[in-house]
Design a protein around this motif. Structure first.
Motif, mmCIF file in Angstrom:
data_model
loop_
_atom_site.group_PDB
_atom_site.id
_atom_site.type_symbol
_atom_site.label_atom_id
_atom_site.label_comp_id
_atom_site.label_asym_id
_atom_site.label_seq_id
_atom_site.Cartn_x
_atom_site.Cartn_y
_atom_site.Cartn_z
ATOM 1 N N LEU B 8 0.675 -1.063 0.146
ATOM 2 C CA LEU B 8 -0.114 -0.033 -0.090
ATOM 3 C C LEU B 8 0.829 1.235 0.038
ATOM 4 O O LEU B 8 0.439 2.189 -0.661
ATOM 5 C CB LEU B 8 -0.967 -0.072 1.249
ATOM 6 C CG LEU B 8 -2.108 -1.245 1.165
ATOM 7 C CD1 LEU B 8 -2.842 -1.131 2.376
ATOM 8 C CD2 LEU B 8 -2.758 -1.166 -0.047
ATOM 9 N N PHE B 9 1.976 0.979 0.543
ATOM 10 C CA PHE B 9 2.947 2.220 0.616
ATOM 11 C C PHE B 9 3.397 2.585 -0.720
ATOM 12 O O PHE B 9 3.494 3.599 -1.436
ATOM 13 C CB PHE B 9 4.152 2.117 1.667
ATOM 14 C CG PHE B 9 5.307 3.154 1.664
ATOM 15 C CD1 PHE B 9 4.951 4.447 2.165
ATOM 16 C CD2 PHE B 9 6.199 3.392 0.749
ATOM 17 C CE1 PHE B 9 5.694 5.413 2.238
ATOM 18 C CE2 PHE B 9 7.083 4.279 0.770
ATOM 19 C CZ PHE B 9 7.043 5.301 1.566
ATOM 20 N N ASP B 10 3.959 1.522 -1.712
ATOM 21 C CA ASP B 10 4.146 1.627 -2.909
ATOM 22 C C ASP B 10 3.088 2.144 -3.785
ATOM 23 O O ASP B 10 3.618 2.839 -4.653
ATOM 24 C CB ASP B 10 4.793 0.309 -3.356
ATOM 25 C CG ASP B 10 6.067 -0.400 -2.621
ATOM 26 O OD1 ASP B 10 6.650 0.468 -1.849
ATOM 27 O OD2 ASP B 10 6.412 -1.388 -2.840
ATOM 28 N N LEU B 11 2.052 1.703 -3.521
ATOM 29 C CA LEU B 11 0.987 2.020 -4.193
ATOM 30 C C LEU B 11 0.550 3.565 -4.094
ATOM 31 O O LEU B 11 0.405 4.202 -5.039
ATOM 32 C CB LEU B 11 -0.180 1.352 -3.932
ATOM 33 C CG LEU B 11 -1.562 1.437 -4.792
ATOM 34 C CD1 LEU B 11 -1.487 0.959 -6.008
ATOM 35 C CD2 LEU B 11 -2.791 0.849 -4.151
ATOM 36 N N LEU B 12 0.374 4.039 -2.890
ATOM 37 C CA LEU B 12 -0.074 5.465 -2.440
ATOM 38 C C LEU B 12 0.937 6.383 -2.124
ATOM 39 O O LEU B 12 0.614 7.463 -2.021
ATOM 40 C CB LEU B 12 -1.051 5.108 -1.164
ATOM 41 C CG LEU B 12 -2.154 4.232 -1.438
ATOM 42 C CD1 LEU B 12 -2.961 3.783 -0.063
ATOM 43 C CD2 LEU B 12 -3.181 4.599 -2.606
ATOM 44 N N GLY B 13 2.299 5.979 -1.895
ATOM 45 C CA GLY B 13 3.224 6.768 -1.595
ATOM 46 C C GLY B 13 3.075 7.591 -0.185
ATOM 47 O O GLY B 13 2.074 7.247 0.538
ATOM 48 N N PRO B 14 3.928 8.141 0.306
ATOM 49 C CA PRO B 14 3.911 8.876 1.688
ATOM 50 C C PRO B 14 2.900 9.317 2.243
ATOM 51 O O PRO B 14 2.168 9.437 3.268
ATOM 52 C CB PRO B 14 5.272 9.516 2.066
ATOM 53 C CG PRO B 14 5.631 9.869 0.722
ATOM 54 C CD PRO B 14 5.061 8.882 -0.252
ATOM 55 N N LYS B 15 2.106 10.213 1.225
ATOM 56 C CA LYS B 15 0.870 10.992 1.704
ATOM 57 C C LYS B 15 -0.285 10.084 1.760
ATOM 58 O O LYS B 15 -1.273 10.493 2.313
ATOM 59 C CB LYS B 15 0.666 11.963 0.618
ATOM 60 C CG LYS B 15 1.360 13.382 0.520
ATOM 61 C CD LYS B 15 0.860 14.391 -0.392
ATOM 62 C CE LYS B 15 1.580 15.676 -0.387
ATOM 63 N NZ LYS B 15 1.218 16.474 -1.550
#
Lengths: 480, 480
Positions: B8-15
């Motif tokens: 999910l981090f890879d998908l959505l980024g830090p924001k």
């Protein structure tokens, strides 16, 4: 007599179980396009009897087709398969006492809409659903098809007017959801789901309906309008200036007027000028202190000033009001008497109605040059009955009907609207829905159908193709 | 970081992917009763990202909890099981251009209700949903809970105000039903079903909302009323005489007034007399030609004449109007500041409200003598927020809370009403629904849930007990 016939006869008695032979008028649909011979017509007198009928049919694996007034235009209220059982709730036509403080009333599904209107009159209450078939259509069928009609923009469709429901489910059990409150969020909104289920998810036996105070003042005008852009602009003007008073906002065309005047007795055109479009405006208010006449006249003056109204007349009596309404209401009859026709029930966002009418006209002429277009309907919610007569001198549509229907449905879809606005899918529009609606949407409907009617015996072949539920295939021979 | 966190981090980024640690305010519910630690908070920026999140969670078998403004009172917007993924649509807060002719507008689910109100003001349009939490509540959550509020009797609940929806389904697929027409009967009314689904059937990402012309005139009165029968009678009188103008029709009690005056700064009581009940009446009209002040005064005179109104004041300015409304709106805050409380969200048919208030008072006193009752709410739709404070001098309810809730819910049910009027079932009222609603109704909901979310991963434990879907058991240890 088959085992099921005998069982239902024993259950319901001679008044409650008719052979198809004894009830010929119930076998075919209103437009005489659908209707296989049923095993018989069950006419239960109580919810318990409905439940027993459905239970017996479920055990026998025989499909059930609920039928109200049989005024539907899409074939949903007659048998798709010979030997099915039609369930008519005509004998369940009791009405409760209206609750004035609550604005609600419980009625049985077989109550005829016009009878409900009449029953409420002494109480100064209204049930604000109005449509052409109100003298025959029954509450159960109106709920099943989520009927709309000419007052929907102000008061809502049937789903907005139902507070509570009692429904017999596919296995013959009864769901009693006869609550009389608007606010009930104790789980999924089942009451809304059964509105528009077309009898494929359950059979509505009773309903708690929402009532409104009867209007105390009323103004009706008939306007001549130069073009579709002007018609939409008049609608916007009225919406802005007359706010909550707008009841009917019904349009029809000069061609439709010609058809009606030529074919229907006793019509009179009150305006001196002819114009491409006419708009019937009805305003009502619940307080006699509202200067409705002044409000109407001010709107009309604005319309004249902007050139979007070119002529107009105000009804000065109830007789004149009725005469104005007849011009609109006889549109279908005028066209029916003209000969063969194709009916389409389209809605688009009201602001895009002019776009729809313009493009639809081009599409239809491309498919069948000279086709005669009679578009009329409800400006407030963008619902057009876009009906066609063959070109003058032609006897029929010469196989162009599917192309016309598809082109119109596709255009409505592209404009953010619906090709099944208020008449439902029934049997006649399933192919359009399968072709034009997202696959995810059709799949969701199939899942809901499967969940509520796993045997696929409730009105199979309506809303969804009969094989969608997984247990019945179109190619399976008739069960009986 | 777990595999799913990484995905999910890879998908959505830090924001777009926050750990629970970074978003503490989202973990617990408004009343701080529910909320297990989530795996993290997904904050997708597009419908496609929502779909990807749901798809990833479905593949990983991890529950998903949609969260709007997290203002719900039943625990539906926080995790029932540690390690679930909260999906917040706060970043999806774009609004389309309002369509004046159509009376509609497309918005993303993360739009805050008050921001929508503000955005419409320059267009002379309103979205007529109003409730206490409007500065925080988001459209998606309001749809998911089928919000009602103070204007529902006139304009409807959320389900009445939604024309079209876009929803991400349990498998991560997207249903695009963003049509902008009231009349769309092409199959089941899915748009209504998702209203009130509380995120258990799908996640609403966008909606086409119905708009109304802004009122041009407004009158607000605060009335003192001698008893509950009189309150109901005033409601009936207003409904009959002021027809379509009634917006707010909000009642509160003298005890509630005391609580608010004692605990909340800056309130002032405009009436000279005190009375057991107060009614805030707001009328609005879309035409400046409506003599609304005269209509209001005539109703009040009738009320005085009949002895059902004993004192009253008309707001002479917007400041006074706001002051009147604050007396009603600060009822929850006045009671919150008083100390422990129990909240109940009841509706009964408006005509039976006096009966409810009378019997409920007796029931509560029997269970806990001296309990202090603060009933306030919406007379138009019979929705009472029946909130309790412990007897004076008692620190808490000493284990009577379940008995009080059950007695009130049972009474509302017996009177044809609901124990979950506008707040939904969430997690807190499932047991009441299982006990007080027909088994057929709960089973229908279970079947629909199973059909649309066969894995049982969409907000499990909300609306239905987590084991209802067949795949998750209450006793199963946490998945993560």
């Amino acid at each position: 007599m088959s085992d099921l016939s005998q069982e239902l006869f024993d259950l319901l008695g001679p008044k409650g179980w008719l052979s198809a032979h004894d009830s010929v008028g119930s076998v075919r649909d209103w437009l005489d396009r659908y209707g296989e011979p049923p095993l018989g017509i069950a006419r239960p007198a109580t919810t318990g009897e409905v439940a027993a009928v459905i239970g017996a049919c479920a055990r026998a694996g025989v499909p059930v087709v609920p039928q109200g007034g049989n005024t539907g235009l899409c074939g949903a209220a007659v048998c798709g398969r010979a030997g099915s059982v039609i369930v008519s709730l005509s004998r369940m036509n009791a009405m409760g006492k209206p609750d004035t403080a609550t604005g609600s009333m419980t009625v049985e599904a077989g109550v005829v809409l016009a009878a409900l209107h009449d029953a409420l009159e002494p109480h100064d209450l209204i049930f604000p659903l109005h449509l052409g078939a109100e003298g025959t259509a029954q509450i159960g069928g109106l709920i099943g098809t989520n009927a709309g009609g000419s007052h929907a923009a102000r008061y809502g469709m049937m789903q907005d007017l139902v507070l509570g429901l009692e429904v017999v489910l596919a296995d013959g059990s009864i769901w009693n959801g006869l609550r009389a409150v608007q606010k009930d969020n104790a789980g999924y909104q089942l009451r809304k789901l059964f509105c528009g289920g077309e009898g494929t998810l359950g059979i509505v036996t009773r309903a708690v309906l929402k009532l409104f105070p009867a209007p105390k003042v009323r103004e009706t005008a008939l306007l001549a309008v130069p073009d579709m852009d002007a018609l939409v602009a008049v609608g916007s003007l009225l919406r802005k200036e007359a706010g909550e008073f707008l009841g009917g906002l019904e349009f029809f065309s000069d061609f439709g007027l010609d058809l009606a005047l030529a074919n229907v007795e006793g019509l009179a055109m009150p305006l001196e000028s002819r114009a491409p479009w006419y708009l019937l405006v009805e305003m009502t208010a619940g307080s006699s202190k509202v200067p409705l006449s002044e409000i109407m006249q001010s709107c009309l003056e604005d319309g004249f000033g902007q050139g979007i109204v070119v002529d107009g007349a105000l009804a000065m009596s109830d007789t004149q009001r009725a005469a104005f309404w007849r011009l609109r209401e006889e549109q279908p009859e005028g066209q029916r008497l003209e000969g063969p026709q194709l009916k389409h029930d389209i809605s688009v966002p009201p602001g895009r109605l002019a776009e729809f009418i313009g493009e639809a006209g081009n599409l239809c002429q491309d498919i069948l040059g000279g086709v005669r277009i009679n578009a009329f309907g409800h400006l407030g919610d963008g619902n057009t009955h876009y009906n066609l007569s063959p070109p003058a001198g032609h006897p029929d549509f010469a196989d162009t009907a599917p192309a016309l229907a598809t082109a119109l449905a596709r255009l409505a879809t592209e404009l953010g609207g619906s090709f099944a606005a208020e008449h439902g899918l029934g049997r006649s529009k399933i192919a359009l829905a399968d072709a034009l609606r997202p696959a995810a949407e059709r799949a969701l409907m199939g899942r809901i159908k499967q969940a509520l009617d796993p045997q696929g015996l409730l009105n199979p072949g309506v809303v969804l193709a009969a094989n969608t539920s997984g247990t019945i295939d179109r190619n399976t021979p008739n069960l009986l």
